[in-house]
Design an enzyme around this catalytic site. Structure first.
Site, PDB file in Angstrom:
ATOM      1  CD  GLU A 106      -2.843  -1.264   2.334  1.00 30.33           C
ATOM      2  OE1 GLU A 106      -4.010  -1.608   2.172  1.00 30.33           O
ATOM      3  OE2 GLU A 106      -2.357  -1.064   3.453  1.00 30.33           O
TER       4      GLU A 106
ATOM      5  CB  CYS B 247       2.991   7.402   3.457  1.00 26.15           C
ATOM      6  SG  CYS B 247       3.531   6.208   4.656  1.00 26.15           S
TER       7      CYS B 247
ATOM      8  CB  CYS C 138       7.409  -5.447   8.527  1.00 21.38           C
ATOM      9  SG  CYS C 138       8.803  -4.681   9.379  1.00 21.38           S
TER      10      CYS C 138
ATOM     11  CB  CYS D 198       6.478  -2.979  16.193  1.00 20.97           C
ATOM     12  SG  CYS D 198       8.149  -2.641  15.615  1.00 20.97           S
TER      13      CYS D 198
ATOM     14  CB  CYS E 285       3.144  -2.085  13.848  1.00 17.65           C
ATOM     15  SG  CYS E 285       3.212  -1.839  12.066  1.00 17.65           S
TER      16      CYS E 285
ATOM     17  CB  CYS F   6       0.961   5.685  11.637  1.00 14.42           C
ATOM     18  SG  CYS F   6       1.699   7.171  11.123  1.00 14.42           S
TER      19      CYS F   6
HETATM   20  N1  SAH Z   1       9.311   0.388   9.805  1.00 11.45           N
HETATM   21  C1  SAH Z   1       9.533   1.757   9.944  1.00 11.45           C
HETATM   22  C2  SAH Z   1       8.645   2.631   9.080  1.00 11.45           C
HETATM   23  C3  SAH Z   1       7.197   2.243   8.963  1.00 11.45           C
HETATM   24  S1  SAH Z   1       6.159   2.463  10.341  1.00 11.45           S
HETATM   25  C4  SAH Z   1       9.424   2.163  11.408  1.00 11.45           C
HETATM   26  O1  SAH Z   1       8.972   1.379  12.211  1.00 11.45           O
HETATM   27  O2  SAH Z   1       9.836   3.278  11.715  1.00 11.45           O
HETATM   28  C5  SAH Z   1       5.894   4.217  10.431  1.00 11.45           C
HETATM   29  C6  SAH Z   1       5.558   4.727  11.848  1.00 11.45           C
HETATM   30  O3  SAH Z   1       4.235   4.317  12.247  1.00 11.45           O
HETATM   31  C7  SAH Z   1       6.501   4.175  12.887  1.00 11.45           C
HETATM   32  O4  SAH Z   1       6.876   5.176  13.809  1.00 11.45           O
HETATM   33  C8  SAH Z   1       5.633   3.143  13.570  1.00 11.45           C
HETATM   34  O5  SAH Z   1       6.111   2.822  14.818  1.00 11.45           O
HETATM   35  C9  SAH Z   1       4.301   3.838  13.579  1.00 11.45           C
HETATM   36  N2  SAH Z   1       3.172   2.943  13.846  1.00 11.45           N
HETATM   37  C10 SAH Z   1       3.103   1.622  13.610  1.00 11.45           C
HETATM   38  N3  SAH Z   1       1.898   1.139  14.001  1.00 11.45           N
HETATM   39  C11 SAH Z   1       1.199   2.187  14.483  1.00 11.45           C
HETATM   40  C12 SAH Z   1      -0.132   2.325  14.992  1.00 11.45           C
HETATM   41  N4  SAH Z   1      -0.968   1.299  15.042  1.00 11.45           N
HETATM   42  N5  SAH Z   1      -0.538   3.551  15.402  1.00 11.45           N
HETATM   43  C13 SAH Z   1       0.289   4.606  15.276  1.00 11.45           C
HETATM   44  N6  SAH Z   1       1.545   4.542  14.790  1.00 11.45           N
HETATM   45  C14 SAH Z   1       1.998   3.345  14.391  1.00 11.45           C
HETATM   46 FE1  SF4 Z   2       7.817  -3.094  10.838  1.00 14.98          FE
HETATM   47 FE2  SF4 Z   2       5.602  -1.938  11.803  1.00 14.98          FE
HETATM   48 FE3  SF4 Z   2       7.738  -2.266  13.378  1.00 14.98          FE
HETATM   49 FE4  SF4 Z   2       7.831  -0.463  11.383  1.00 14.98          FE
HETATM   50  S1  SF4 Z   2       6.474  -0.389  13.171  1.00 14.98           S
HETATM   51  S2  SF4 Z   2       9.417  -1.973  11.929  1.00 14.98           S
HETATM   52  S3  SF4 Z   2       6.583  -1.516   9.818  1.00 14.98           S
HETATM   53  S4  SF4 Z   2       6.506  -3.896  12.442  1.00 14.98           S
END
Ligand code: SAH
Ligand code: SF4
Length: 399
Positions: A123, A136, A143, A147, A150, A374
Site C-alpha cells: 500500500e 507515504c 515486515c 512491533c 503495528c 500509521c
Molecule cells: N518500519 C519503519 C517505518 C514504517 S512504520 C518504522 O517502524 O519506523 C511508520 C511509523 O508508524 C513508525 O513510527 C511506527 O512505529 C508507527 N506505527 C506503527 N503502528 C502504528 C499504529 N498502530 N498507530 C500509530 N503509529 C503506528
Molecule cells: Fe515493521 Fe511496523 Fe515495526 Fe515499522 S512499526 S518496523 S513496519 S513492524
C-alpha cells in the site's frame, strides 16, 4: 553450519535470488549508469549513450511517460527497439480509496517471487495538507519485525521491493493526481514530500531504498529535495550511518519507549540494538544539525508508555540531540489489545516535552476511515497465525 540470521537472510538474500522478474524488465528505478548499460545492450552506440540517457531520464521522471510512443524527441527506430526489450510498467493499481479528509490509499499489486504464486500486495498513501502533499511509501511487502502495536507487523514477510517498485509508487501518485507538469522540473507539485513510513523496515532493504530515493531526489527528474524526504526506522543501528552518508535524507526514529524493558516488548528489535546504542547512532548521524533535526516518533499507548515520568525521561534521554518529537496517537486495528492514550494525557505529555524546548507536534491521524493511518497498512491477503507470529518474533531476535 551457517547460522541463519533471520532479517538479513530472509529479506536480502533468499527472496531476491528467487525473484522472478516480469517477461520484459522495466526501466524504472535504474540508475543513470544502469540505464546506459541497458541501452548499450540493445545496440545504442557508445557516443550516444549519455545523450540518450538524459532524454529517457527526462521523459521518465519529468514528463512521467508510461509509454515509449510519446517520446517524440527519440527516433522512431529507437522507440521501437526500447519497446521490444523493456517496459515502463508501474506496479498495478488494484484499488484506490479516498478518505473523507482527502487522504488517498492505493493498493498495488506486484509480481510474486515464483511463477504461479499469488501476486503480492502493498500500500501507498497520499496525505494532502495546505502547504504540502506527503506521499507515504512502502519498502517491503510485510515486515520481518514484529512491533506489537503495528498492523504491518502481523503480516507474513514476503519480499523486498525493488528500486523500480519504490520509485513506481511516486510515479503512480503523480499519474493519479495529474501531478506531471509537462516539462518544468521545478514548479510546485502536489507530491512535495516523501516519507518512508508505509509497510516495511526501509533499513532492512537498504540498497533498493537508497537507489530509489536518489532517483526521487534527482534535480533533473522527480526533483524532491532531500530535506523533504524522511526515512523512518525502528532502529536498525548498523545502517543508520550508511543512510546518512550514502543518502543524506532526513531521519525519523521510532522510539516509542524510554526503558529497554518496555521497548523490548513494543519494538522487539530493541533486544538486538538497545536504546543507548540507537541514540549513539543518532548523535553521530552525518549532517545532523539544528536545521536537520532527527524526528523521534512516539506512539501514545494508554497506560503503557504515556506517563508523565516517561515524558521526563524522554527529555533526559534526548539531551544534546537536535530533535523533534512526534507524538502519534495510536491507530487501532482489528484484533489489537492496545488503546490510544486519552487526549488530556497526550496534551500533558506534550507539554513536558515542549517546556523542555522541543517541538512536540501531535500527528493528526489521517485517513482512519480507509485504514490508511500509521501502522494500519496491511493487505488482507497476508494474514499470519498467532503461532507464525511468535515464531517470526523469536527468529528476529536470533543472531
Ligand atoms: N518500519 C519503519 C517505518 C514504517 S512504520 C518504522 O517502524 O519506523 C511508520 C511509523 O508508524 C513508525 O513510527 C511506527 O512505529 C508507527 N506505527 C506503527 N503502528 C502504528 C499504529 N498502530 N498507530 C500509530 N503509529 C503506528
Ligand atoms: Fe515493521 Fe511496523 Fe515495526 Fe515499522 S512499526 S518496523 S513496519 S513492524
Amino acid at each position: 553450519m551457517t547460522t541463519v540470521r533471520h532479517a538479513d537472510v530472509l529479506l536480502e538474500k533468499v527472496p531476491l535470488e528467487r525473484y522472478v522478474p516480469p517477461a520484459k524488465p522495466s526501466l524504472l528505478g535504474l540508475s543513470r549508469d544502469d540505464l546506459a548499460d541497458a541501452l548499450a545492450g540493445i545496440g545504442v552506440p557508445e557516443p550516444q549513450l549519455k545523450m540518450r540517457v538524459q532524454q529517457l531520464w527526462h521523459w521518465l521522471y519529468v514528463r512521467g511517460a508510461a509509454d515509449f510512443d510519446i517520446m517524440t524527441s527519440v527516433s522512431k527506430e529507437l522507440r521501437q527497439a526500447l519497446a521490444k526489450s523493456f517496459t515502463l510498467m508501474r506496479p498495478e493499481i488494484v484499488a484506490e480509496q479516498v478518505s473523507v479528509d482527502g487522504t488517498r490509499k492505493w493498493l498495488l499489486q506486484l509480481p510474486p517471487e515464483h511463477l504461479g504464486e499469488t501476486p503480492h500486495q502493498v500500500e501507498c498513501v497520499y496525505i494532502p495538507e495546505t502547504d504540502r502533499g506527503t506521499l507515504c511509501l512502502s519498502s517491503q511487502v510485510g515486515c520481518t519485525l514484529t512491533c506489537t502495536f503495528c498492523h504491518t507487523g502481523t503480516q507474513r514477510l514476503v519480499r523486498n521491493l525493488t528500486p523500480g517498485e519504490i520509485v513506481g509508487q511516486i510515479m503512480i501518485a503523480r499519474d493519479r493526481l495529474c501531478d506531471w507538469n509537462g516539462g518544468a522540473a521545478d514548479s510546485p507539485r502536489l507530491v512535495s514530500n516523501i516519507v518512508m513510513m508505509g509497510m516495511g523496515e526501509p533499513l532492512y532493504n537498504f540498497e533498493a531504498v537508497r537507489d530509489a530515493l536518489l532517483i526521487a531526489a534527482d534535480g533533473d527528474g522527480l526533483s524532491i529535495s532531500k530535506r523533504r524526504i524522511t526515512l523512518s526506522t525502528s532502529g536498525v543501528v548498523p545502517n543508520i550511518p550508511r543512510a546518512g552518508a550514502e543518502l543524506g535524507v532526513m531521519l525519523a526514529v521510532s522510539l516509542h519507549a524510554v526503558y529497554d524493558g518496555l521497548r523490548d516488548r513494543l519494538v522487539p528489535l530493541n533486544r538486538k540494538y538497545p536504546i543507548a546504542e540507537l541514540l549513539e547512532a543518532c548523535r553521530n548521524y552525518p549532517g545532523l544539525s539544528n536545521a536537520r533535526r532527527i524526528t523521534f516518533e512516539y506512539v501514545m499507548l494508554k497506560g503503557v508508555n504515556d506517563s508523565l515520568a516517561d515524558a521526563k525521561e524522554l527529555v533526559r534521554l534526548l539531551k544534546g540531540i537536535p530533535a523533534k518529537i512526534n507524538l502519534i496517537p495510536f491507530n487501532p486495528w482489528p484484533g489489537t489489545t492496545y488503546e490510544c492514550s486519552d487526549w488530556e494525557q497526550i496534551e500533558k505529555f506534550s507539554e513536558i516535552i515542549f517546556n523542555a524546548g522541543y517541538a512536540s507536534p501531535v500527528r493528526t491521524p489521517r485517513g482512519r476511515d480507509i485504514l490508511a493511518a500509521c501502522g494500519q497498512l496491511k493487505s488482507e491477503t497476508e494474514k499470519l497465525s498467532a503461532r507464525e507470529r511468535m515464531a517470526l518474533r523469536a527468529m528476529a531476535m536470533t543472531d
